[in-house]
Design an enzyme around this catalytic site. Sequence first.
Site, short mmCIF file in Angstrom:
data_model
loop_
_atom_site.label_atom_id
_atom_site.label_comp_id
_atom_site.label_asym_id
_atom_site.label_seq_id
_atom_site.Cartn_x
_atom_site.Cartn_y
_atom_site.Cartn_z
N MET A 204 0.85 -1.20 0.00
CA MET A 204 0.00 0.00 0.00
C MET A 204 0.88 1.25 0.00
O MET A 204 0.42 2.34 0.33
CB MET A 204 -0.94 0.00 1.20
N HIS B 184 9.32 -3.52 3.38
CA HIS B 184 8.83 -3.77 2.01
C HIS B 184 10.00 -4.10 1.07
O HIS B 184 9.90 -4.96 0.21
CB HIS B 184 8.13 -2.54 1.44
N LYS C 215 4.94 -10.14 9.02
CA LYS C 215 4.45 -9.13 9.97
C LYS C 215 2.93 -9.22 10.07
O LYS C 215 2.35 -9.12 11.14
CB LYS C 215 4.92 -7.75 9.50
N ASP C 216 2.27 -9.38 8.90
CA ASP C 216 0.82 -9.57 8.88
C ASP C 216 0.57 -11.07 8.74
O ASP C 216 0.17 -11.55 7.68
CB ASP C 216 0.21 -8.81 7.70
N SER D 160 6.71 -0.79 10.14
CA SER D 160 5.34 -0.63 9.65
C SER D 160 5.17 0.81 9.16
O SER D 160 5.74 1.74 9.77
CB SER D 160 4.34 -0.90 10.79
O1 PAF Z 1 -0.27 -5.83 3.60
C1 PAF Z 1 -0.65 -4.89 2.87
O2 PAF Z 1 0.05 -3.90 2.66
C2 PAF Z 1 -2.03 -4.95 2.23
O3 PAF Z 1 -2.95 -5.56 3.07
C3 PAF Z 1 -2.02 -5.62 0.84
C4 PAF Z 1 -1.60 -7.07 0.91
C5 PAF Z 1 -1.09 -4.86 -0.09
C6 PAF Z 1 -3.43 -5.59 0.24
O4 PAF Z 1 -3.90 -4.29 0.10
#
Ligand code: PAF
Length: 286
Positions: free
Chosen positions: A36, A43, A155-156, A191
């Site tokens: 996002m 990332h 992390k998620d 984050s």
């Molecule tokens: O983890 C994220 O940044 C978002 O939930 C994702 C996977 C890009 C979906 O919008």
Amino acid sequence: MSEHPPLPIARSVAALRQTVRGWRRQGLSVAFVPTMGALHEGHLTLVREADQRADRVVASVFVNPTQFAAHEDLGTYPRREAQDAELLAGAGCHLLFAPSVDEMYPEGFSTSVNVAGPSQGLETDFRPHFFGGVAVVVAKLLNQVQADVAVFGEKDYQQLLVVRRMARDLDIPTEIVGAPTERDRHGLALSSRNAYLSEAELAVARRLNGVLAEAAIKAADWRPLAAVEREAYAELLKIGFERVDYVAVRRAEDLAAFANGVVDAPARILAAAWLGKTRLIDNMAV
Ligand code: PAF
């Protein structure tokens, strides 16, 4: 002055597919990293991992409105595409897919994707809209890119399991890979939302991983999980978190609760807690 040639940006699904088709014609493999935006080292680690796994890397930047509730931070979520593009190019990305909301959700969009199983409980208890929004956008992105492999951050962790289950159930042929959480030198999971924290909040946030690590040791030592979770919950409030949504030790494979109340299979400890208006999540292996 940038050290990299500017990163090509596809704004439509047609443009994305044209580039990917060109790569496929050359026999090149493709990896995908959905984001996002407001990119940080976490990332970029995913992009580097993707770069190791395929000849070409696509990253998407799309702040997906369907995964935010009305009261959440969709409007203020940080957006900085030029900086993101620069960072992506440096990390080995070959194409940025940055569609508009209208490109992703055209007039009359009517489809929902509901993944049961690993989406139950934890995040869903507090953000019931969340995985519906994630599942629909990730299903679309995976179909749009048609990569060989897609990399998601641990992390998620619950999101990773939901996406993996969805890809399996819907026969999406992209392999879903999880990459370890990137942390700062104090152990705070990186984050985009850390940017919202004041200095004082940051000092508290940096202790979250320590509380989880201590609880993980107790859980691994076969201590009753109800007590481990209760103590970690109380400790988070004591060190300055204003509210704790959950601290839970679950089976790593599917996030089911341990029926015997002790850890008897590979496990994960997961937590979500609030500092001011910022909600932090973290998790680690037990
Ligand atoms: O983890 C994220 O940044 C978002 O939930 C994702 C996977 C890009 C979906 O919008």
